[in-house]
Design a protein around this motif. Structure first.
Motif, PDB file in Angstrom:
ATOM      1  N   GLU A 199      18.229  -1.648   1.237  1.00 58.59           N
ATOM      2  CA  GLU A 199      16.897  -1.644   1.839  1.00 58.59           C
ATOM      3  C   GLU A 199      16.920  -0.847   3.131  1.00 58.59           C
ATOM      4  OE1 GLU A 199      13.688  -4.825   3.824  1.00 58.59           O
ATOM      5  OE2 GLU A 199      15.181  -5.525   2.378  1.00 58.59           O
ATOM      6  N   LEU A 200      15.826  -0.123   3.379  1.00 55.85           N
ATOM      7  CA  LEU A 200      15.661   0.612   4.622  1.00 55.85           C
ATOM      8  C   LEU A 200      14.282   0.275   5.186  1.00 55.85           C
ATOM      9  CD1 LEU A 200      16.740   2.673   6.663  1.00 55.85           C
ATOM     10  CD2 LEU A 200      15.785   4.505   5.231  1.00 55.85           C
ATOM     11  N   ASN A 201      14.270  -0.182   6.437  1.00 60.24           N
ATOM     12  CA  ASN A 201      13.030  -0.561   7.095  1.00 60.24           C
ATOM     13  C   ASN A 201      12.491   0.622   7.893  1.00 60.24           C
ATOM     14  OD1 ASN A 201      11.767  -1.949   9.832  1.00 60.24           O
ATOM     15  ND2 ASN A 201      11.266  -3.056   7.966  1.00 60.24           N
ATOM     16  N   TRP A 202      11.196   0.889   7.740  1.00 62.60           N
ATOM     17  CA  TRP A 202      10.560   2.015   8.428  1.00 62.60           C
ATOM     18  C   TRP A 202       9.834   1.485   9.656  1.00 62.60           C
ATOM     19  CZ3 TRP A 202       6.104   5.455   6.060  1.00 62.60           C
ATOM     20  CH2 TRP A 202       5.917   6.585   6.872  1.00 62.60           C
ATOM     21  N   ASN A 203      10.221   1.963  10.825  1.00 64.85           N
ATOM     22  CA  ASN A 203       9.624   1.497  12.070  1.00 64.85           C
ATOM     23  C   ASN A 203       8.306   2.228  12.323  1.00 64.85           C
ATOM     24  OD1 ASN A 203       8.901   1.203  14.873  1.00 64.85           O
ATOM     25  ND2 ASN A 203      10.961   0.440  15.268  1.00 64.85           N
ATOM     26  N   LEU A 204       7.209   1.501  12.116  1.00 69.92           N
ATOM     27  CA  LEU A 204       5.867   1.980  12.439  1.00 69.92           C
ATOM     28  C   LEU A 204       5.251   1.084  13.509  1.00 69.92           C
ATOM     29  CD1 LEU A 204       4.558   2.716   8.821  1.00 69.92           C
ATOM     30  CD2 LEU A 204       5.170   4.401  10.562  1.00 69.92           C
ATOM     31  N   LEU A 235       5.695   8.009   1.645  1.00 72.92           N
ATOM     32  CA  LEU A 235       6.077   6.909   0.754  1.00 72.92           C
ATOM     33  C   LEU A 235       6.163   7.373  -0.696  1.00 72.92           C
ATOM     34  CD1 LEU A 235       3.999   3.984   2.278  1.00 72.92           C
ATOM     35  CD2 LEU A 235       6.487   4.228   2.317  1.00 72.92           C
ATOM     36  N   LYS A 236       5.245   8.240  -1.099  1.00 69.47           N
ATOM     37  CA  LYS A 236       5.279   8.739  -2.482  1.00 69.47           C
ATOM     38  C   LYS A 236       6.539   9.553  -2.734  1.00 69.47           C
ATOM     39  CE  LYS A 236       2.650  11.191  -6.019  1.00 69.47           C
ATOM     40  NZ  LYS A 236       3.873  11.805  -6.586  1.00 69.47           N
ATOM     41  N   ARG A 237       6.872  10.430  -1.798  1.00 65.34           N
ATOM     42  CA  ARG A 237       8.058  11.262  -2.000  1.00 65.34           C
ATOM     43  C   ARG A 237       9.328  10.423  -1.998  1.00 65.34           C
ATOM     44  NH1 ARG A 237      10.296  16.512   1.380  1.00 65.34           N
ATOM     45  NH2 ARG A 237      12.260  16.626   0.201  1.00 65.34           N
ATOM     46  N   VAL A 238       9.420   9.480  -1.073  1.00 63.00           N
ATOM     47  CA  VAL A 238      10.616   8.638  -1.017  1.00 63.00           C
ATOM     48  C   VAL A 238      10.750   7.825  -2.296  1.00 63.00           C
ATOM     49  CG1 VAL A 238      11.691   6.690   0.162  1.00 63.00           C
ATOM     50  CG2 VAL A 238      10.682   8.539   1.498  1.00 63.00           C
ATOM     51  N   SER A 239       9.649   7.283  -2.788  1.00 66.15           N
ATOM     52  CA  SER A 239       9.700   6.513  -4.034  1.00 66.15           C
ATOM     53  C   SER A 239      10.083   7.379  -5.217  1.00 66.15           C
ATOM     54  CB  SER A 239       8.343   5.846  -4.287  1.00 66.15           C
ATOM     55  OG  SER A 239       8.064   4.874  -3.308  1.00 66.15           O
ATOM     56  N   ASP A 240       9.638   8.647  -5.205  1.00 65.53           N
ATOM     57  CA  ASP A 240       9.958   9.564  -6.300  1.00 65.53           C
ATOM     58  C   ASP A 240      11.420   9.989  -6.287  1.00 65.53           C
ATOM     59  OD1 ASP A 240       7.353   9.479  -7.196  1.00 65.53           O
ATOM     60  OD2 ASP A 240       6.773  11.401  -6.295  1.00 65.53           O
ATOM     61  N   GLU A 241      12.010  10.056  -5.092  1.00 63.51           N
ATOM     62  CA  GLU A 241      13.336  10.656  -4.968  1.00 63.51           C
ATOM     63  C   GLU A 241      14.437   9.666  -4.597  1.00 63.51           C
ATOM     64  OE1 GLU A 241      13.344  14.255  -2.632  1.00 63.51           O
ATOM     65  OE2 GLU A 241      11.252  14.696  -3.179  1.00 63.51           O
ATOM     66  N   SER A 242      14.089   8.397  -4.395  1.00 58.20           N
ATOM     67  CA  SER A 242      15.099   7.407  -4.029  1.00 58.20           C
ATOM     68  C   SER A 242      14.740   6.061  -4.631  1.00 58.20           C
ATOM     69  CB  SER A 242      15.200   7.289  -2.495  1.00 58.20           C
ATOM     70  OG  SER A 242      16.075   6.238  -2.123  1.00 58.20           O
ATOM     71  N   ASP A 243      15.760   5.281  -4.939  1.00 57.62           N
ATOM     72  CA  ASP A 243      15.510   3.938  -5.462  1.00 57.62           C
ATOM     73  C   ASP A 243      15.732   2.863  -4.398  1.00 57.62           C
ATOM     74  OD1 ASP A 243      18.241   4.093  -5.217  1.00 57.62           O
ATOM     75  OD2 ASP A 243      18.689   3.377  -7.246  1.00 57.62           O
ATOM     76  N   ILE A 244      15.854   3.275  -3.134  1.00 56.99           N
ATOM     77  CA  ILE A 244      16.062   2.293  -2.079  1.00 56.99           C
ATOM     78  C   ILE A 244      14.816   1.436  -1.897  1.00 56.99           C
ATOM     79  CG2 ILE A 244      15.234   3.662  -0.100  1.00 56.99           C
ATOM     80  CD1 ILE A 244      17.850   2.599   1.344  1.00 56.99           C
ATOM     81  N   ASN A 245      15.008   0.166  -1.588  1.00 55.66           N
ATOM     82  CA  ASN A 245      13.881  -0.709  -1.272  1.00 55.66           C
ATOM     83  C   ASN A 245      13.346  -0.342   0.110  1.00 55.66           C
ATOM     84  OD1 ASN A 245      13.967  -2.379  -3.628  1.00 55.66           O
ATOM     85  ND2 ASN A 245      15.791  -3.350  -2.790  1.00 55.66           N
ATOM     86  N   ILE A 246      12.022  -0.298   0.218  1.00 56.74           N
ATOM     87  CA  ILE A 246      11.375   0.086   1.462  1.00 56.74           C
ATOM     88  C   ILE A 246      10.630  -1.114   2.034  1.00 56.74           C
ATOM     89  CG2 ILE A 246       9.695   1.614   2.554  1.00 56.74           C
ATOM     90  CD1 ILE A 246      10.102   3.498   0.116  1.00 56.74           C
ATOM     91  N   SER A 247      10.865  -1.394   3.314  1.00 56.19           N
ATOM     92  CA  SER A 247      10.051  -2.371   4.041  1.00 56.19           C
ATOM     93  C   SER A 247       9.496  -1.684   5.279  1.00 56.19           C
ATOM     94  CB  SER A 247      10.855  -3.616   4.405  1.00 56.19           C
ATOM     95  OG  SER A 247      11.978  -3.283   5.208  1.00 56.19           O
ATOM     96  N   LEU A 248       8.431  -2.227   5.816  1.00 54.75           N
ATOM     97  CA  LEU A 248       7.765  -1.629   6.968  1.00 54.75           C
ATOM     98  C   LEU A 248       7.716  -2.617   8.119  1.00 54.75           C
ATOM     99  CD1 LEU A 248       4.615  -0.090   5.204  1.00 54.75           C
ATOM    100  CD2 LEU A 248       6.866   0.957   5.475  1.00 54.75           C
ATOM    101  N   LYS A 249       7.867  -2.105   9.328  1.00 57.18           N
ATOM    102  CA  LYS A 249       7.613  -2.897  10.529  1.00 57.18           C
ATOM    103  C   LYS A 249       6.507  -2.184  11.283  1.00 57.18           C
ATOM    104  CE  LYS A 249       9.749  -5.093  14.553  1.00 57.18           C
ATOM    105  NZ  LYS A 249       8.698  -4.709  15.535  1.00 57.18           N
ATOM    106  N   MET A 250       5.377  -2.866  11.505  1.00 52.30           N
ATOM    107  CA  MET A 250       4.232  -2.158  12.043  1.00 52.30           C
ATOM    108  C   MET A 250       3.390  -3.026  12.965  1.00 52.30           C
ATOM    109  SD  MET A 250       2.518  -1.959   8.278  1.00 52.30           S
ATOM    110  CE  MET A 250       1.141  -0.922   8.688  1.00 52.30           C
TER     111      MET A 250
END
Length: 316
Positions: free
Chosen positions: A89-94, A121-136
């Motif tokens: 998992e990789l958390n995106w700091n927003l 988000l679309k590109r990352v989902s298309d090119e990686s299978d990592i789980n994405i979480s957001l901090k916002m």
């Protein structure tokens, strides 16, 4: 109803040394987030980030890396790196509110750019299978920015969203906007985690009562100010343990040893530990006086004497 406690990062404080010490001496935290990786336009992971994320350096049960970026290329680069270390998992700091960040279109300064977030988000989902979480946050200038973004996020595979219900311009001042947070919960199908102003068991109880369907709660500065807090919440205890001075002393000595081994020269270690006491002092009856005693220290010996003085005052 069961719940999980997450420790969000505080840049400059919650590195692997601090996380390991908190987890060893206190517990209560289910998941830790590492301070954000920021590439600053260069596709290279700094050694400091490598050390902080290395599984060999981390003893906590679960650690989630975080990235600060507005670039899909950078996100994918960091995602690949952390996956090589075994992270899923990789958390995106927003959420970062500081002007030096937001004026570059990063952190909460990016929240109004819904199309850019959508593309990334679309590109990352298309090119990686990592789980994405957001901090916002709710936005940078307007607390309704997040309400414009949530429909966009519905299109994407997102594990969870950590929401701090302030706008970026507030920094950490003023009240959290619980009404807008409630609207966020109502307008997303993604799992939501609450973050913001959890400094005591009483505050947590009040928030849990208002939002009974929230299962994940994130604590940021509260873990640094009061390393006992997570376990106090888990045990629903409003008071520090009766022997908290001894427990804190053991934690402090271990933390000092970690940084003494990592930093060069007595001045650096004293300054580093003094920065922690800006938070630790809130544990004591007179925080201002407690911190003042620590700040007067100019050498390692005078620093240790200041610590002994504060603990002796707490025991009396």
């Amino acid at each position: 109803m069961s719940f999980k406690l997450l420790a969000t990062p505080l840049q400059g404080f919650t590195d692997f040394r601090f996380r390991n010490a908190v987890d060893k001496f206190f517990g209560g935290v289910d998941t830790y987030f590492a301070p954000y990786v920021h590439l600053q336009g260069q596709m290279e992971i700094k050694n400091s980030y490598k050390r902080d994320l290395s599984p060999l350096n981390n003893d906590v049960k679960q650690l989630i890396p975080q990235v600060m970026t507005n670039s899909a290329e950078e996100f994918l680069f960091v995602a690949h790196y952390v996956q090589t270390l075994g992270y899923t998992e990789l958390n995106w700091n927003l959420g970062c509110p500081y002007p030096m960040v937001t004026k570059r279109g990063l952190g909460s300064g990016l929240l109004k750019e819904t199309a850019q977030i959508d593309r990334l988000l679309k590109r990352v989902s298309d090119e990686s299978d990592i789980n994405i979480s957001l901090k916002m946050r709710l936005g940078y200038e307007d607390s309704h920015e997040i309400l414009n973004l949530l429909p966009i996020l519905e299109k994407h595979r997102i594990k969870s969203i950590i929401i701090h219900p302030r706008i970026g311009k507030q920094l950490y001042k003023g009240e959290v906007n619980l009404d807008i947070f409630h609207r966020c919960v109502e307008n997303t199908s993604h799992a939501v985690c609450y973050n913001g102003d959890i400094q005591s068991v009483t505050q947590f109880r009040e928030l849990k009562q208002r939002f009974p369907d929230i299962h994940e709660w994130a604590i940021g500065r509260g873990v640094v100010s009061n390393p006992f807090l997570a376990e106090m919440i888990k045990t629903d205890s409003e008071h520090l343990p009766h022997n908290w001075m001894d427990q804190f002393s053991d934690f402090h000595d271990a933390l000092f040893q970690y940084y003494d081994e990592a930093l060069s020269g007595p001045k650096h270690i004293v300054l580093k530990m003094q920065s922690f006491w800006a938070y630790f002092s809130s544990l004591f009856e007179n925080p201002h006086k407690t911190y003042k005693i620590i700040k007067k220290a100019k050498s390692i010996s005078s620093y240790h004497e200041a610590v002994r003085t504060n603990l002796a005052r707490a025991r009396n």
